[in-house]
Write a protein that holds these residues in place. Structure first.
Motif, mmCIF file in Angstrom:
data_model
loop_
_atom_site.group_PDB
_atom_site.id
_atom_site.type_symbol
_atom_site.label_atom_id
_atom_site.label_comp_id
_atom_site.label_asym_id
_atom_site.label_seq_id
_atom_site.Cartn_x
_atom_site.Cartn_y
_atom_site.Cartn_z
ATOM 1 N N PRO A 18 25.454 83.086 37.287
ATOM 2 C CA PRO A 18 26.108 83.751 38.420
ATOM 3 C C PRO A 18 25.583 85.164 38.692
ATOM 4 O O PRO A 18 25.405 85.552 39.851
ATOM 5 C CB PRO A 18 27.589 83.788 37.997
ATOM 6 N N LEU A 19 25.306 85.922 37.644
ATOM 7 C CA LEU A 19 24.802 87.277 37.848
ATOM 8 C C LEU A 19 23.385 87.263 38.398
ATOM 9 O O LEU A 19 23.029 88.090 39.250
ATOM 10 C CB LEU A 19 24.855 88.065 36.539
ATOM 11 N N MET A 20 22.564 86.346 37.908
ATOM 12 C CA MET A 20 21.199 86.239 38.419
ATOM 13 C C MET A 20 21.203 85.862 39.899
ATOM 14 O O MET A 20 20.514 86.470 40.720
ATOM 15 C CB MET A 20 20.430 85.195 37.615
ATOM 16 N N LEU A 25 21.000 87.127 45.795
ATOM 17 C CA LEU A 25 21.703 87.054 47.079
ATOM 18 C C LEU A 25 21.985 88.444 47.634
ATOM 19 O O LEU A 25 21.890 88.663 48.842
ATOM 20 C CB LEU A 25 23.009 86.274 46.922
ATOM 21 N N TYR A 26 22.334 89.367 46.754
ATOM 22 C CA TYR A 26 22.592 90.732 47.208
ATOM 23 C C TYR A 26 21.336 91.321 47.841
ATOM 24 O O TYR A 26 21.386 91.904 48.938
ATOM 25 C CB TYR A 26 23.043 91.606 46.043
ATOM 26 N N LEU A 52 28.776 91.663 49.865
ATOM 27 C CA LEU A 52 30.070 92.061 49.302
ATOM 28 C C LEU A 52 30.536 91.084 48.227
ATOM 29 O O LEU A 52 31.103 91.494 47.201
ATOM 30 C CB LEU A 52 31.116 92.163 50.416
ATOM 31 N N SER A 53 30.286 89.806 48.448
ATOM 32 C CA SER A 53 30.669 88.802 47.440
ATOM 33 C C SER A 53 29.857 88.991 46.166
ATOM 34 O O SER A 53 30.383 88.868 45.052
ATOM 35 C CB SER A 53 30.451 87.393 47.995
ATOM 36 N N ALA A 54 28.565 89.291 46.326
ATOM 37 C CA ALA A 54 27.724 89.536 45.153
ATOM 38 C C ALA A 54 28.218 90.749 44.383
ATOM 39 O O ALA A 54 28.267 90.746 43.140
ATOM 40 C CB ALA A 54 26.269 89.730 45.585
ATOM 41 N N TRP A 55 28.588 91.790 45.117
ATOM 42 C CA TRP A 55 29.114 92.990 44.466
ATOM 43 C C TRP A 55 30.423 92.664 43.733
ATOM 44 O O TRP A 55 30.660 93.169 42.636
ATOM 45 C CB TRP A 55 29.349 94.076 45.495
ATOM 46 N N ALA A 56 31.245 91.812 44.316
ATOM 47 C CA ALA A 56 32.506 91.426 43.674
ATOM 48 C C ALA A 56 32.255 90.716 42.348
ATOM 49 O O ALA A 56 33.001 90.897 41.380
ATOM 50 C CB ALA A 56 33.311 90.523 44.612
ATOM 51 N N GLU A 96 19.652 93.903 37.570
ATOM 52 C CA GLU A 96 20.407 93.048 36.656
ATOM 53 C C GLU A 96 19.582 91.822 36.264
ATOM 54 O O GLU A 96 19.733 91.286 35.171
ATOM 55 C CB GLU A 96 21.717 92.605 37.318
ATOM 56 N N MET A 97 18.659 91.399 37.147
ATOM 57 C CA MET A 97 17.833 90.232 36.849
ATOM 58 C C MET A 97 16.955 90.473 35.631
ATOM 59 O O MET A 97 16.740 89.584 34.806
ATOM 60 C CB MET A 97 16.963 89.877 38.063
ATOM 61 N N VAL A 98 16.418 91.682 35.497
ATOM 62 C CA VAL A 98 15.554 92.006 34.361
ATOM 63 C C VAL A 98 16.348 91.948 33.063
ATOM 64 O O VAL A 98 15.893 91.377 32.058
ATOM 65 C CB VAL A 98 14.923 93.399 34.547
ATOM 66 N N LYS A 99 17.548 92.521 33.079
ATOM 67 C CA LYS A 99 18.371 92.544 31.871
ATOM 68 C C LYS A 99 18.790 91.138 31.455
ATOM 69 O O LYS A 99 18.769 90.803 30.269
ATOM 70 C CB LYS A 99 19.608 93.419 32.116
ATOM 71 N N ILE A 100 19.150 90.306 32.421
ATOM 72 C CA ILE A 100 19.592 88.949 32.107
ATOM 73 C C ILE A 100 18.430 88.126 31.544
ATOM 74 O O ILE A 100 18.583 87.385 30.569
ATOM 75 C CB ILE A 100 20.173 88.276 33.355
ATOM 76 N N TYR A 101 17.245 88.271 32.130
ATOM 77 C CA TYR A 101 16.085 87.519 31.658
ATOM 78 C C TYR A 101 15.769 87.879 30.210
ATOM 79 O O TYR A 101 15.508 87.003 29.376
ATOM 80 C CB TYR A 101 14.882 87.795 32.546
#
Length: 224
Positions: A18-20, A25-26, A52-56, A96-101
């Motif tokens: 979901p975060l990725m 999407l953001y 806004l949904s991505a930020w939520a 956030e994509m870098v951290k999740i990967y």
């Protein structure tokens, strides 16, 4: 591993995808709103709803992590500084994509690059994401501003590249307060990332030359 740590680990795994997706999407929704402002209002509203949904999603993830940590607000902010900044500053949410990967690779113990290669690879990915997001944000604020020199998205990308690489030709510069604030942030990030890459590359060279010297027979050195 205690019960609290197990809950945090389960939450991390559950939120990776979901975060990725939210990060992508953001960035996509924000890019469309900035680069295609003349689209039909319904599409612009849809892009706004997506961002806004991505930020939520980021906010919910941050709140759950805070609850699971058992830490006080100040201690949690100090120990999760990047996550706090990502929630507060839209410009950094794609990172956030870098951290999740990195977290996925570390947990699954898959074959990875060496430390030096990882630093350079992740720094390059960070520069690309940060540069694109920064170029979008500055272009949104600068276009149409009185006395602006950044009039197209191409100008903004060129400016972001100059800023992140600390070259700073000065041919295009932001004139709005928000644009200059973003510029300060990109300058700081550029210096930090450039230092990380340069330091890693220098350390790799020293390590490589040291190994080569250790393999040489005694007395087999230049000038010996």
């Amino acid at each position: 591993m205690d019960a609290r740590s197990e809950k945090q680990e389960r939450w991390d795994r559950r939120m990776e995808t979901p975060l990725m997706v939210s990060s992508l999407l953001y960035l996509a929704g924000y890019a469309v709103r900035v680069l295609a402002p003349h689209l039909a209002q319904v599409w612009l509203d849809l892009c706004l709803a997506v961002t806004l949904s991505a930020w939520a999603v980021f906010v919910v993830d941050y709140a759950v992590r805070f609850r699971l940590s058992g830490l006080g607000p100040l201690r949690f902010v100090r120990s999760h500084f990047l996550g706090t900044v990502v929630v507060l500053l839209p410009l950094l949410r794609p990172l956030e994509m870098v951290k999740i990967y990195e977290r996925v690779q570390r947990r699954r113990d898959q074959p990875r690059l060496t430390l030096y290669a990882r630093v350079m690879a992740y720094s390059s990915l960070t520069v690309a994401l940060l540069g694109f997001a920064g170029a979008l944000a500055v272009y949104q604020r600068e276009r149409g501003a009185p006395g602006a020199t950044i009039r197209t998205f191409g100008d903004s990308v060129w400016w972001a590249a100059e800023t992140l690489t600390t070259v700073g030709y000065g041919d295009v510069t932001p004139v709005t307060p928000v644009g200059r604030t973003i510029a300060v942030g990109l300058m700081a990030c550029g210096i930090a990332l450039l230092g990380a890459v340069t330091g890693s590359f220098s350390s790799w060279l020293i390590q490589t030359f040291t190994r080569e010297d250790e393999k040489r027979p005694p007395g087999d050195f230049p000038g010996a």
